[in-house]
Design a protein around this motif. Structure first.
Motif, PDB file in Angstrom:
ATOM      1  N   LYS A  99      41.981  35.070  36.498  1.00 29.14           N
ATOM      2  CA  LYS A  99      41.692  35.368  37.895  1.00 29.14           C
ATOM      3  C   LYS A  99      40.220  35.125  38.198  1.00 29.14           C
ATOM      4  CE  LYS A  99      45.387  38.465  39.281  1.00 29.14           C
ATOM      5  NZ  LYS A  99      45.732  39.576  40.184  1.00 29.14           N
ATOM      6  N   SER A 100      39.962  34.818  39.469  1.00 28.50           N
ATOM      7  CA  SER A 100      38.598  34.664  39.955  1.00 28.50           C
ATOM      8  C   SER A 100      38.288  35.813  40.906  1.00 28.50           C
ATOM      9  CB  SER A 100      38.427  33.326  40.677  1.00 28.50           C
ATOM     10  OG  SER A 100      38.628  32.244  39.795  1.00 28.50           O
ATOM     11  N   TYR A 101      37.129  36.401  40.742  1.00 29.54           N
ATOM     12  CA  TYR A 101      36.716  37.542  41.549  1.00 29.54           C
ATOM     13  C   TYR A 101      35.379  37.227  42.220  1.00 29.54           C
ATOM     14  CZ  TYR A 101      39.944  39.732  38.207  1.00 29.54           C
ATOM     15  OH  TYR A 101      41.036  40.023  37.415  1.00 29.54           O
ATOM     16  N   ASP A 102      35.118  37.903  43.298  1.00 31.98           N
ATOM     17  CA  ASP A 102      33.833  37.772  43.968  1.00 31.98           C
ATOM     18  C   ASP A 102      32.828  38.681  43.272  1.00 31.98           C
ATOM     19  OD1 ASP A 102      31.831  37.139  45.730  1.00 31.98           O
ATOM     20  OD2 ASP A 102      32.516  38.529  47.296  1.00 31.98           O
ATOM     21  N   LEU A 103      32.502  38.309  42.038  1.00 30.49           N
ATOM     22  CA  LEU A 103      31.609  39.108  41.202  1.00 30.49           C
ATOM     23  C   LEU A 103      30.629  38.192  40.497  1.00 30.49           C
ATOM     24  CD1 LEU A 103      34.266  41.356  39.385  1.00 30.49           C
ATOM     25  CD2 LEU A 103      32.844  42.048  41.326  1.00 30.49           C
ATOM     26  N   GLY A 149      32.298  35.009  37.871  1.00 32.61           N
ATOM     27  CA  GLY A 149      33.352  35.909  38.323  1.00 32.61           C
ATOM     28  C   GLY A 149      34.748  35.609  37.840  1.00 32.61           C
ATOM     29  N   LYS A 150      34.901  34.783  36.831  1.00 26.34           N
ATOM     30  CA  LYS A 150      36.234  34.486  36.292  1.00 26.34           C
ATOM     31  C   LYS A 150      36.486  35.319  35.039  1.00 26.34           C
ATOM     32  CE  LYS A 150      36.453  29.761  38.053  1.00 26.34           C
ATOM     33  NZ  LYS A 150      35.226  29.831  38.854  1.00 26.34           N
ATOM     34  N   ILE A 154      39.439  46.752  35.698  1.00 30.69           N
ATOM     35  CA  ILE A 154      40.495  45.773  35.991  1.00 30.69           C
ATOM     36  C   ILE A 154      41.711  46.085  35.136  1.00 30.69           C
ATOM     37  CG2 ILE A 154      41.100  43.323  35.804  1.00 30.69           C
ATOM     38  CD1 ILE A 154      38.056  42.783  36.280  1.00 30.69           C
ATOM     39  N   ARG A 185      35.910  49.936  41.638  1.00 38.12           N
ATOM     40  CA  ARG A 185      34.572  49.405  41.423  1.00 38.12           C
ATOM     41  C   ARG A 185      33.564  50.382  42.011  1.00 38.12           C
ATOM     42  NH1 ARG A 185      34.919  43.780  44.610  1.00 38.12           N
ATOM     43  NH2 ARG A 185      32.701  43.600  44.026  1.00 38.12           N
ATOM     44  N   ASP A 225      44.454  42.919  38.225  1.00 33.89           N
ATOM     45  CA  ASP A 225      44.052  43.470  39.522  1.00 33.89           C
ATOM     46  C   ASP A 225      42.887  44.446  39.356  1.00 33.89           C
ATOM     47  OD1 ASP A 225      46.127  42.081  40.720  1.00 33.89           O
ATOM     48  OD2 ASP A 225      47.523  43.771  40.595  1.00 33.89           O
ATOM     49  N   ILE A 226      41.980  44.449  40.332  1.00 36.18           N
ATOM     50  CA  ILE A 226      40.884  45.418  40.326  1.00 36.18           C
ATOM     51  C   ILE A 226      41.430  46.805  40.654  1.00 36.18           C
ATOM     52  CG2 ILE A 226      38.780  46.156  41.520  1.00 36.18           C
ATOM     53  CD1 ILE A 226      37.974  43.261  41.767  1.00 36.18           C
TER      54      ILE A 226
END
Length: 383
Positions: A91-95, A75-76, A120, A130, A126-127
């Protein structure tokens, strides 16, 4: 229960080598010594997350303008200056990223193992939106700035509104019982989106409304077993330098050059490949499933050379880098072959976890993204 989900992960690595190898030897070829004529000088490197992780992903970096964008399966995502590797943002995302990175003038696009497509903001990270699909996304979504096109592992194609991800159209292909672990990345040329499928077809769509413009069969299933009948078009479609022709490769099938507008085949050659082709200066370069690297005329008429010293080493998609052809292998070695005759001219080890993602040659730098998440930029020098 589909046979696909149980077997395809195994096929992604070991089985491809076993099926395509010579009857007397299924082991990867040992590295041979040679007189190095060139030297790969590391200009910079950058590590991101866990890279491809344990899954058989081929998350590829993307260059656009002055930046290169990379993503990792945990998720990075990072935007870097392509010249010096300095971080623009990270950024790190919950993905759980499994397909990426697609890029447009304003957005980046990634797909996930959970069946999502995520847009993104390429400036802020920023997202923006989705959307959830019904299947894993293993290749990077692509866009023309109006519509985003994505293929799922279940063989569906979706056209999504660029601004908010709303579905505009969809298409479902007939998925064979057994497929490889991967999907072809959509290729967008103006108002046309071209996609390779696990059933051996390449189909062109009107990107705005999803209507089919043409359908070409690159490979026909043959044999009595499901493995023998694998015909996936998994490799990236290659738009040739003329901008009018696309080259498609298929496993246990053919290499075909197709007129983009009409869908008419221009030439066909028997071949088996699960990665895309490269082209430069009137030549097309193909990595066969058995690990041989081949150069042919871009009219499909002449075989110019074949290099077999890297047999069964699970080679990446080839890349043209200055006057060489670059391929990576499962042990993380980067090999450079002379463009005119295929002789080995340089080698370096990039990542002990191996190389799988397509590489990028941009101006005087070659970008190589290793399985561990290490991105390295190389410059080519004479010895």
């Amino acid at each position: 229960m589909k046979f696909v989900s149980v077997i395809s992960m195994v096929l992604a690595s070991a089985l491809l080598v076993a099926c395509a190898s010579e009857p007397t030897s299924r082991e990867p070829a040992n590295l041979t010594s040679f007189d190095a004529e060139k030297k790969l000088k590391k200009e910079w490197s950058y590590s991101l997350g866990d890279g491809q992780a344990e899954a058989y992903h081929r998350i590829a970096p993307t260059v656009d303008g002055d930046e290169i964008f990379i993503a990792s399966s945990d998720g990075k995502i990072a935007a870097l200056n392509k010249s010096n590797g300095k971080k623009v943002w990270k950024k790190s995302y919950d993905l759980r990223i499994s397909g990426g990175v697609g890029v447009s003038s304003t957005f980046l696009f990634v797909g996930t193992s959970d069946g999502e497509v995520v847009a993104i903001d390429r400036i802020s990270g920023d997202i923006v939106w989705r959307v959830s699909l019904n299947s894993e996304v293993l290749s990077a979504p692509q866009s023309n700035g109006s519509v985003v096109v994505v293929q799922t592992y279940s063989g569906e194609v979706r056209g999504l509104n660029f601004a908010d991800g709303e579905q505009l159209w969809s298409y479902s292909s007939q998925l064979p019982r057994l497929t490889m672990r991967g999907t072809s990345t959509p290729t967008v040329v103006s108002d046309i989106a071209m996609i390779g499928f696990a059933n051996g077809h390449v189909i062109a769509f009107d990107i705005e409304n999803g209507s089919q413009l043409w359908d070409q069969r690159i490979s026909v299933p043959q044999g009595s077993t499901e493995i023998e009948r694998l015909v996936d078009v998994d490799g990236r479609l290659r738009v040739m330098e003329d901008g009018q022709t696309v080259v498609a490769t298929a496993y246990q099938g053919q290499v075909m050059a197709i007129d983009i507008r009409s869908g008419r085949p221009l030439w066909v050659k028997e071949a088996s490949s699960y990665v895309g082709a490269a082209d430069s200066l009137g030549k097309v370069y193909i990595v066969s499933a058995d690990g041989s690297v081949n150069a042919i005329d871009d009219n499909g008429q002449g075989a110019l050379w074949t290099q077999t010293v890297l047999a069964r080493r699970e080679l990446t998609e080839p890349v043209v880098f200055i006057d060489t052809i670059g391929v990576g292998d499962f042990e993380g070695y980067l090999h450079l072959l002379a463009r005119e005759d295929g002789r080995l001219v340089a080698r370096t080890r990039v990542d002990s976890d191996g190389l799988r993602a397509p590489m990028i040659a941009d101006e005087k730098l070659l970008y190589v993204y290793g399985n561990s998440g290490k991105l390295v930029a190389y410059k080519l020098q004479d010895r």
